[in-house]
Design an enzyme around this catalytic site. Structure first.
Site, PDB file in Angstrom:
ATOM      1  N   ASN A   7      38.094  47.853  43.625  1.00  0.00           N
ATOM      2  CA  ASN A   7      37.232  47.533  42.489  1.00  0.00           C
ATOM      3  C   ASN A   7      35.898  47.065  43.058  1.00  0.00           C
ATOM      4  O   ASN A   7      35.800  45.971  43.595  1.00  0.00           O
ATOM      5  CB  ASN A   7      37.908  46.437  41.663  1.00  0.00           C
ATOM      6  CG  ASN A   7      37.107  46.061  40.425  1.00  0.00           C
ATOM      7  OD1 ASN A   7      35.980  46.503  40.232  1.00  0.00           O
ATOM      8  ND2 ASN A   7      37.691  45.215  39.591  1.00  0.00           N
ATOM      9  N   ARG A  64      38.529  51.815  40.611  1.00  0.00           N
ATOM     10  CA  ARG A  64      38.072  51.478  39.267  1.00  0.00           C
ATOM     11  C   ARG A  64      36.666  52.039  39.075  1.00  0.00           C
ATOM     12  O   ARG A  64      35.764  51.762  39.861  1.00  0.00           O
ATOM     13  CB  ARG A  64      38.032  49.966  39.085  1.00  0.00           C
ATOM     14  CG  ARG A  64      37.491  49.606  37.732  1.00  0.00           C
ATOM     15  CD  ARG A  64      37.197  48.150  37.579  1.00  0.00           C
ATOM     16  NE  ARG A  64      36.742  47.907  36.222  1.00  0.00           N
ATOM     17  CZ  ARG A  64      35.911  46.940  35.899  1.00  0.00           C
ATOM     18  NH1 ARG A  64      35.469  46.107  36.798  1.00  0.00           N
ATOM     19  NH2 ARG A  64      35.529  46.793  34.648  1.00  0.00           N
ATOM     20  N   HIS A 153      36.395  47.717  29.199  1.00  0.00           N
ATOM     21  CA  HIS A 153      37.614  46.934  29.438  1.00  0.00           C
ATOM     22  C   HIS A 153      38.874  47.736  29.098  1.00  0.00           C
ATOM     23  O   HIS A 153      39.940  47.168  28.889  1.00  0.00           O
ATOM     24  CB  HIS A 153      37.705  45.669  28.546  1.00  0.00           C
ATOM     25  CG  HIS A 153      36.777  44.558  28.888  1.00  0.00           C
ATOM     26  ND1 HIS A 153      36.236  43.743  27.909  1.00  0.00           N
ATOM     27  CD2 HIS A 153      36.318  44.089  30.060  1.00  0.00           C
ATOM     28  CE1 HIS A 153      35.471  42.837  28.478  1.00  0.00           C
ATOM     29  NE2 HIS A 153      35.487  43.019  29.784  1.00  0.00           N
ATOM     30  N   ARG A 214      26.424  37.030  26.268  1.00  0.00           N
ATOM     31  CA  ARG A 214      25.964  38.139  25.430  1.00  0.00           C
ATOM     32  C   ARG A 214      26.115  37.797  23.959  1.00  0.00           C
ATOM     33  O   ARG A 214      27.106  37.187  23.559  1.00  0.00           O
ATOM     34  CB  ARG A 214      26.772  39.412  25.717  1.00  0.00           C
ATOM     35  CG  ARG A 214      26.572  39.990  27.097  1.00  0.00           C
ATOM     36  CD  ARG A 214      27.258  41.355  27.198  1.00  0.00           C
ATOM     37  NE  ARG A 214      27.354  41.784  28.572  1.00  0.00           N
ATOM     38  CZ  ARG A 214      28.507  42.055  29.194  1.00  0.00           C
ATOM     39  NH1 ARG A 214      29.668  41.937  28.564  1.00  0.00           N
ATOM     40  NH2 ARG A 214      28.497  42.445  30.452  1.00  0.00           N
ATOM     41  N   GLU A 333      44.404  44.561  35.715  1.00  0.00           N
ATOM     42  CA  GLU A 333      43.797  45.888  35.707  1.00  0.00           C
ATOM     43  C   GLU A 333      44.174  46.677  36.959  1.00  0.00           C
ATOM     44  O   GLU A 333      44.376  47.885  36.905  1.00  0.00           O
ATOM     45  CB  GLU A 333      42.268  45.753  35.595  1.00  0.00           C
ATOM     46  CG  GLU A 333      41.856  45.315  34.203  1.00  0.00           C
ATOM     47  CD  GLU A 333      40.464  44.725  34.145  1.00  0.00           C
ATOM     48  OE1 GLU A 333      40.307  43.549  34.547  1.00  0.00           O
ATOM     49  OE2 GLU A 333      39.546  45.407  33.704  1.00  0.00           O
TER      50      GLU A 333
END
Ligand code: ADP
Length: 346
Positions: A7, A64, A153, A214, A333
């Site tokens: 990743n 990833r 995601h 955000r 993940e």
């Protein structure tokens, strides 16, 4: 099969090493190399450090990749066409796809005899219907610039949906699940009959829930208004919405939920930030329950979702029916990427 999962960010590579078989999943090793570009010259050197540390024969590598655009519905065995496609979508994920590409190219050179597989964050959302992914803007903008909801995601949402089916001992194909990934970035997905049918993040990860820094959903007309009033250019306005908004902007304390919660007893803005964060999630749970005509399970994951069970209970209050199962499932993940890599290779 020994599978290395990589990743890559712009300044770090995280890895996990798994032994995956038809009925075994074992984590053998994990770690990361940080400060690429400072202490470590580049991704090639970082990868060499990782490969030197690993004391096993690697059979396959899973990478990833954040953005697979509309080209990938599932994980893909990496060849030159796949590399070209990842390059093409770099424009849509300028912070994420380029470092992943660097690592893919270096690891294909260093481990040339084994298959490499790309697992895309966006792939899970490629089954969404048009009614969920198209914005109501002139159609030609979608046709010309591929402006649509992509969702992010996805690997995490897919993993926790999968785990939920395992925990409930029911086939994923029969379940309606709402998965809430609440970390620094936050997103929520409606999963029906094993497919994502809608999600809160959009063309970029800025849409949807209130996040650490955000804003999430906002009237787009606010943006030119801020630019005018505060004398900002476009880049500055986008930075404000991505890096200075959300929990941080509202609380004026921190983007970190632990800090916000600590401040609540003596800071009204921290309390209000938490309320707005929770309210937005509640609204999305209500909306996704509506579009699926009910929901069997609501699942929370990510740093906030996994560590604040009381808050999750509060969010569910009044919107989640008593018979609906509410679960906290730690995300993984990398494990999902290793499962995908195994299925592509085996
Ligand atoms: P990222 O999205 O960057 O992977 P995380 O999933 O770790 O980050 O989420 C970060 C958020 O989760 C922060 O708001 C942090 O306060 C919260 N969090 C992470 N770990 C814990 C913990 N052990 N206890 C409480 N809150 C946590």
């Amino acid at each position: 099969m020994i599978i290395l999962v990589l990743n890559s960010g712009s300044s770090s590579i995280k890895y996990k090493l798994f032994d995956i078989g038809r009925d075994r999943e074992k984590l053998l090793d994990k770690g990361s190399v940080e400060r690429i570009g400072e202490k470590i010259p580049g991704h090639r050197e970082a990868l060499s450090i990782i490969l030197n540390k690993i004391n096993a024969k690697i059979n396959a590598v899973g990478h990833r990749v954040v953005h697979g655009g509309d080209a990938f519905k599932e994980a893909a065995l990496i060849n030159n066409d796949v590399i070209e496609a990842i390059k093409r979508f770099s424009e849509l994920a300028p912070l994420h796809n380029p470092p992943a590409l660097l690592t893919i190219n270096e690891s294909r050179a260093l481990l040339s005899g084994v298959p490499h597989v790309a697992v895309f964050d966006t792939a899970f959302y490629q089954t969404m219907p048009e009614q969920a992914y198209l914005y109501a803007i002139p159609n030609r903008l979608y046709e010309k610039h591929r402006i649509r909801k992509y969702g992010f995601h996805g690997t995490s949402h897919r993993y926790v949906a999968d785990q939920t089916a395992r925990i409930l001992k029911r086939p994923l194909e029969e379940l309606r699940i709402i998965t809430c990934h609440l970390g620094n970035g936050c997103s929520i997905t409606a999963v029906k009959n094993s497919r994502a049918i809608d999600t809160s993040m959009g063309f970029t990860p800025l849409e949807g829930l209130v996040m650490g820094t955000r804003s999430g959903d906002i009237d787009p007309a606010v943006i030119p208004y801020i630019m005018q009033k505060e004398n900002m250019d476009v880049d500055r306005a986008v930075e404000l919405l991505n890096k200075e908004s959300g929990l941080l902007g509202l609380s004026e304390v921190s983007n970190d939920m632990r800090e916000i919660i600590k401040q609540i007893p003596h800071n009204k803005k921290a309390k209000r930030a938490l309320d707005i964060f929770s309210y937005r999630i509640k609204k999305y749970i209500g909306a996704y329950t509506g579009v699926m005509a009910g929901v069997d399970a609501v699942v929370f994951t990510g740093g906030i979702g996994e560590n604040h069970p009381d808050l999750m209970k509060e969010i569910c209050k009044g919107v989640v029916a008593d018979k609906t199962r509410v679960l906290i499932v730690p995300t993984d993940e990398e494990l999902m990427i290793s499962r995908d890599t195994y299925s592509v290779v085996a």
